[in-house]
Design an enzyme around this catalytic site. Structure first.
Site, PDB file in Angstrom:
ATOM      1  CE  LYS A   1      -2.824   0.741   3.776  1.00  0.00           C
ATOM      2  NZ  LYS A   1      -2.752   2.210   4.047  1.00  0.00           N
TER       3      LYS A   1
ATOM      4  NE  ARG B   1       6.213   6.495   0.912  1.00  0.00           N
ATOM      5  CZ  ARG B   1       5.445   6.267   1.716  1.00  0.00           C
ATOM      6  NH1 ARG B   1       4.207   5.795   1.596  1.00  0.00           N
ATOM      7  NH2 ARG B   1       5.422   6.785   3.186  1.00  0.00           N
TER       8      ARG B   1
ATOM      9  N   GLY C   1      -5.059   8.188   5.369  1.00  0.00           N
ATOM     10  CA  GLY C   1      -4.142   9.218   5.903  1.00  0.00           C
ATOM     11  C   GLY C   1      -3.072   9.428   5.145  1.00  0.00           C
TER      12      GLY C   1
ATOM     13  NE  ARG D   1      -5.285   8.178  10.974  1.00  0.00           N
ATOM     14  CZ  ARG D   1      -4.785   7.262   9.873  1.00  0.00           C
ATOM     15  NH1 ARG D   1      -5.588   6.752   9.011  1.00  0.00           N
ATOM     16  NH2 ARG D   1      -3.524   6.987  10.151  1.00  0.00           N
TER      17      ARG D   1
ATOM     18  CB  SER E   1       4.733   9.825  11.618  1.00  0.00           C
ATOM     19  OG  SER E   1       4.051  10.026  10.186  1.00  0.00           O
TER      20      SER E   1
ATOM     21  CG  ASP F   1       0.554  -0.399   9.409  1.00  0.00           C
ATOM     22  OD1 ASP F   1       0.316   0.771  10.188  1.00  0.00           O
ATOM     23  OD2 ASP F   1       0.929   0.261   8.160  1.00  0.00           O
TER      24      ASP F   1
ATOM     25  CE  LYS G   1      -0.244   4.088  12.824  1.00  0.00           C
ATOM     26  NZ  LYS G   1       0.661   4.767  11.893  1.00  0.00           N
TER      27      LYS G   1
ATOM     28  NE  ARG H   1      -5.253  -0.047  12.792  1.00  0.00           N
ATOM     29  CZ  ARG H   1      -4.425   0.223  11.707  1.00  0.00           C
ATOM     30  NH1 ARG H   1      -3.233   0.142  11.627  1.00  0.00           N
ATOM     31  NH2 ARG H   1      -5.297   0.227  10.454  1.00  0.00           N
TER      32      ARG H   1
ATOM     33  NE  ARG I   1      -2.532  -1.941   8.089  1.00  0.00           N
ATOM     34  CZ  ARG I   1      -2.342  -2.309   6.921  1.00  0.00           C
ATOM     35  NH1 ARG I   1      -2.264  -3.396   6.549  1.00  0.00           N
ATOM     36  NH2 ARG I   1      -1.703  -1.404   5.989  1.00  0.00           N
TER      37      ARG I   1
HETATM   38  C1  S3P Z   1       2.243   4.714   6.044  1.00  0.00           C
HETATM   39  C2  S3P Z   1       2.777   5.022   7.288  1.00  0.00           C
HETATM   40  C3  S3P Z   1       2.614   4.684   8.626  1.00  0.00           C
HETATM   41  C4  S3P Z   1       1.381   3.560   8.613  1.00  0.00           C
HETATM   42  C5  S3P Z   1       0.627   3.606   7.480  1.00  0.00           C
HETATM   43  C6  S3P Z   1       1.203   3.837   6.039  1.00  0.00           C
HETATM   44  C7  S3P Z   1       2.940   5.301   4.983  1.00  0.00           C
HETATM   45  O1  S3P Z   1       1.660   5.988   9.047  1.00  0.00           O
HETATM   46  O2  S3P Z   1       0.830   3.225   9.677  1.00  0.00           O
HETATM   47  O3  S3P Z   1      -0.355   2.287   7.319  1.00  0.00           O
HETATM   48  O4  S3P Z   1       2.794   4.782   3.937  1.00  0.00           O
HETATM   49  O5  S3P Z   1       3.850   6.372   5.034  1.00  0.00           O
HETATM   50  P1  S3P Z   1       2.366   6.962   9.985  1.00  0.00           P
HETATM   51  O6  S3P Z   1       3.275   7.546   9.114  1.00  0.00           O
HETATM   52  O7  S3P Z   1       1.185   7.824  10.623  1.00  0.00           O
HETATM   53  O8  S3P Z   1       3.036   6.276  11.004  1.00  0.00           O
END
Ligand code: S3P
Length: 441
Positions: A25, A30, A100, A129, A172, A323, A350, A354, A399
């Site tokens: 994902k 990206r 997110g 969020r 993050s 995750d 999240k 969770r 999840r």
């Molecule tokens: C992700 C970063 C993580 C992860 C999310 C995907 C990403 O979140 O939990 O499922 O693709 O950059 P955070 O950056 O908020 O920790």
């Protein structure tokens, strides 16, 4: 999403087989986004066709980025083709759905586009969020970013940005990536430091596309603005976070043997494998070549061996398994002793809280769980059966649905989920794959 309860049957036979899980994902988001920013044409093989990635696709299309499907020149399937273009102000708010990553990365990319203005909205979960963690550094760089009391809707007006030194309060990848994407369009140098090393897909993707990104020994990243982004064809590896559910299922059902092929083995994502090993799991990892785009790929097999044992899981292992914490907590219910999961406070931000939701779900299944501000303690017993007949709340969180599905394999009767359709966010074929392997669902 369907509101009909989704029934889950206990496993009556071992899970056996070889599977490929859908595309990663994080890498899929990206690949689309950088494709839309790059000069030239990007072809993506193995893009995740889950709802979150569709949100990124839809937003980019609304920003004027042409995205289409074409026959794969190298095989029988299809590729997704992205044409890099200057972005334009969308006609309507950009709908980031449940994602997110879509919202935070897009904010970073939009911040450095003068003349482009957008409002980003999301579903009920995404609208709860925190967005200030991204908005604040982007504002410091010179963009106009307005959140709604710290959350979505978020309005962004692109501007000529200036690089900043940014010390992120949270580890993050979404925050880090947003600032790096803004930094790419900024004047001067942007430096980003985070308290722990989050997943590095953006760094790898930028470098693979010709961007120079320096990393100090302490992990601080430095990026000179104004660098060109070359288009690059991408092979998206299978998502290790999706694979974790099938591997965990195999570990919990006696006689099982499951191999997941073509799965990402980026070391910033393999914390769950280490955590499972710390609980005594037997996993075989066969690394393959590291293809273009710089993401390591290989296969992972799991089979039950000796009874699982409790472990203390915290620090950077948990960060690299962020995750997978819900499914690790499920496995911990079958690991003799008391497993302590710590340093997982981010899980409260999240798709759902969770920690609270896993504690409630496992509790309903008869597991002794204590919720801590930054983690969980789970009492485990390798020989137990979980309590059937209960309905578990997923909060529409993909999840959680998949973690509870793994738990249900070891229940003494059917278990119900309030929503089974939410798995489509990251793993649309989950129920079919689990059934094909022999799992009750
Ligand atoms: C992700 C970063 C993580 C992860 C999310 C995907 C990403 O979140 O939990 O499922 O693709 O950059 P955070 O950056 O908020 O920790």
């Amino acid at each position: 999403m369907s509101l009909l309860p989704h029934p889950l049957a206990p496993a009556l036979t071992p899970l056996r087989g070889v599977v490929r899980v859908p595309g990663d994902k994080s890498i899929s988001h990206r690949a689309l986004l950088l494709g839309g920013l790059a000069t030239g044409t990007t072809r993506i093989r193995g893009l995740l066709e889950g709802e979150d990635v569709r949100s990124t696709w839809g937003c980019l299309a609304a920003l004027g980025v042409p995205i289409s499907r074409a026959p794969d020149p190298g095989g029988g399937g299809e590729v997704v083709v992205v044409e890099g273009r200057p972005w334009r102000t969308p006609a309507a708010p950009l709908d980031c759905g449940n994602s997110g990553t879509t919202m935070r990365l897009l904010l970073g990319a939009l911040a450095g586009r003068p003349g482009v203005e957008a409002t980003l909205v999301g579903d009920a979960s995404l609208s709860r969020r925190p967005m200030e963690r991204v908005a604040a550094p982007l504002r410091r760089m010179g963009a106009m970013v307005e959140t709604t009391g710290g959350t979505a809707p978020v309005r962004v007006r692109g501007a000529a940005l200036t690089g900043i030194d940014f010390e992120s309060p949270v580890a993050s990848a979404q925050v880090k990536s947003a600032v790096l994407l803004a930094g790419l369009a900024a004047r001067g140098t942007t430096r980003v430091r985070e308290p722990g090393r989050s997943r590095d897909h953006t760094e790898r993707a930028l470098r693979a596309r010709g961007v120079r990104l320096d990393e100090a020994p302490d992990g601080a990243l430095a990026l000179e603005g104004g660098q060109a982004l070359r288009a690059l064809d991408v092979d998206v590896p299978g998502d290790p976070s999706s694979a974790a559910f099938l591997l965990a299922a195999a570990l919990l059902v006696p006689g099982s043997h499951v191999s997941v092929e073509g799965v990402g083995l980026n070391p910033t994502r393999t914390g769950a494998l280490e955590a499972l090993r710390a609980m005594g799991a037997r996993l075989e990892v066969a690394p393959g070549p590291c293809p273009d785009g710089g993401e390591p790929v290989g296969s992972v097999s799991a089979a039950p061996a000796a009874p699982l044992v409790a472990a203390d899981l915290g620090g950077e292992v948990v960060l690299r398994a962020i995750d997978e914490v819900p499914v690790l907590a499920v496995v911990a219910a079958f690991a003799r002793g008391r497993t302590r999961l710590t340093d997982a406070g981010e899980l409260r931000h999240k798709e759902s809280d969770r920690l609270a939701a896993v504690a409630r779900g496992l509790g309903a299944l008869g597991v002794e769980v204590t919720e801590r501000p930054d983690g969980l303690e789970v009492g485990g017993d390798p020989d137990r059966a979980l309590r059937g007949g209960v309905t578990l709340a997923t909060h529409g969180d993909h999840r959680l649905a998949m973690a509870f599905a793994v738990a249900a394999l070891r229940a003494d009767g059917p278990v119900f989920l309030d929503d089974g359709a939410c798995v489509a966010v990251s793993y649309p074929g989950f129920w079919g794959d689990l059934r094909r392997l022999g799992g009750g669902a």
